[in-house]
Design a protein around this motif. Structure first.
Motif: not given
Length: 446
Positions: A350-370
């Motif tokens: 449910v929250t994955g797509p929104l988390a990805k958008s936030i991670a992209d905006e603030y340049e959070i490494d996708p390994r971190k967000s996962a």
């Protein structure tokens, strides 16, 4: 992208999601049984509400939007992975892999470190099987037996089993939570594993120390003759090794199923016909979760189309002022979803797509967000008294799930370690790997 560029969206579009949560939580509170409202029924009702909203559009067009979201390649791949994971787990269990793995661990248990050993066995089994529920069902009876022979509280034994189960569920290459986390964040399983490992390991070590201290002096001679065959453990080891080596998850699961079936055919556990039937049973065992993933994909796409995702993104972004704030925002989002649904996989989906958008905006490494998604979802799943793992363990032990919470050391420490990692910074991740391209959980139209 900046906060100002994010559309404010439409808060009313979130109504189906609110209904979904209200149905599940409300039914559990009213009946005191959170299993009375199946997740798939709640999702269908919420989806029906979503399709009836926005009367300006034709119903046929809304159905098309829903089906496109449900049928997106990443959602479909996730569903296939889920059912293949079920096939492997069921085939391996049917030929005795679970029993051999459990018995091997028990045969090596020091008599004065029973809870520490039980926790370690749970960690290994869950990381091999990729299912916390399967681990709880396999180990809970053994934990109950150990408690009956010592002064160790049954609730502590059950909490130890659940803690070990959540450790592997958070790391396993074939865990549905890991699959959902890496697919929604466009990263690789082995990379997410490396990040998560250094976050959850301190929690596991601290848990083992706490268990050793509070159970010191409790000894019991476990008289059973635990039979095991090393060859039956090999499929688990092979799957883990292949996944760590970067082999595609579909190949890993299909190969693991064939390997486990081959062992079963060789020792007489299976005939060719029963092997095929067991594969079918395994596929069907994960069918419910696969369907839920499809329905949620469609539901979230309708919500996105109506402006609900934009509203959430705008609201979350307006509160975030820094990169650390964004990481806490992702953690908060998945935590809220986990508490609402009592399902760590669904909360990530449910929250994955929104988390990805936030991670992209603030340049959070996708390994971190996962890692953030999986760690916080798993942490709550191991604490909630109405979570599936807690209910299963409490039911087998004939105790209240609430009595287990005070002993839930590992899930609490896992979440605590993740918070510390956000505050002081994650371990150095090294050079960013090639990410999975052109894969998104929910289609986003510009």
């Amino acid at each position: 992208m900046t906060v100002k560029e994010v559309k404010k969206g439409n808060a009313f579009a979130l109504l189906p999601l609110i209904i979904f949560v209200a149905l599940f939580i409300g039914a559990g509170v009213l009946t005191k049984d959170f299993s009375n409202m199946p997740l798939n029924v709640a999702v269908i009702i919420a989806s029906a509400v979503a399709l009836l909203m926005n009367r300006k559009e034709k119903f046929e067009d809304k159905v098309t939007i829903f089906t496109k979201g449900a049928g997106h390649p990443n959602i479909m791949l996730m569903a296939v992975i889920f059912i293949l994971a079920g096939a492997f787990a069921t085939v391996a269990k049917g030929m005795g892999a679970v029993d051999s793995t459990v018995n091997l661990g028990l045969s090596l248990l020091p008599a004065n470190l029973l809870m520490v050993g039980l926790f370690a066995i749970g960690c290994f089994i869950s990381i091999s099987m990729g299912t916390s529920m399967g681990t709880v069902v396999a180990l809970a009876p053994i934990g109950i037996g150990i408690a009956s022979q010592t002064d160790i509280p049954v609730a502590l034994a059950m909490a130890t089993v659940i803690g070990g189960a959540m450790f592997g569920d958070n790391l396993s290459m074939i865990s549905d939570t890991t699959i959902a986390a890496v697919r929604t964040q466009h990263t690789k399983m082995k990379d997410k594993f490396k990040v998560n490992f250094f976050i959850v390991l301190p929690g596991a070590i601290l848990t083992a120390i706490i268990l050793g201290v509070i159970t010191r002096g409790n000894k019991a001679i476990i008289g059973a003759d635990f039979q095991y065959e090393l060859i039956k453990i090999l499929p688990y080891i092979a799957v883990l090794a292949a996944a760590l080596a970067g082999v595609h998850v579909l190949i890993v699961l299909i190969g693991g199923t064939i390997f486990a079936g081959g062992v079963g055919l060789a020792d007489g556990s299976y005939s060719f016909g029963s092997f095929l039937q067991t594969i079918g049973e395994g596929l069907m065992s994960m069918e419910d979760l696969a369907i839920i993933a499809l329905l949620i994909g469609g539901l979230v796409e309708i919500i996105r189309h109506n402006g609900g995702i934009d509203y959430l993104l705008y609201t979350v972004n307006s509160k975030i002022k820094s990169k650390k704030g964004a990481e806490f925002g992702i953690a908060g989002l998945v935590s809220a979803a986990a508490i609402a649904t009592a399902n760590n996989t669904i909360s990530i989906v449910v929250t994955g797509p929104l988390a990805k958008s936030i991670a992209d905006e603030y340049e959070i490494d996708p390994r971190k967000s996962a890692s953030l998604l999986d760690t916080f979802a798993g942490s709550w799943q191991g604490i909630l008294p109405y979570g599936g793992q807690m209910l299963a363990a409490a039911g087998l032990a004939a105790i209240s799930p609430v009595s287990i919470i005070p002993y839930s050391f590992y899930p609490i420490l896992m979440g605590g370690c993740a918070i510390v990692a956000i505050l002081i910074g994650y371990p150095k991740l090294g050079r960013k790997r090639n990410e999975v391209k052109q894969v998104v959980t929910v289609p986003v139209k510009e």
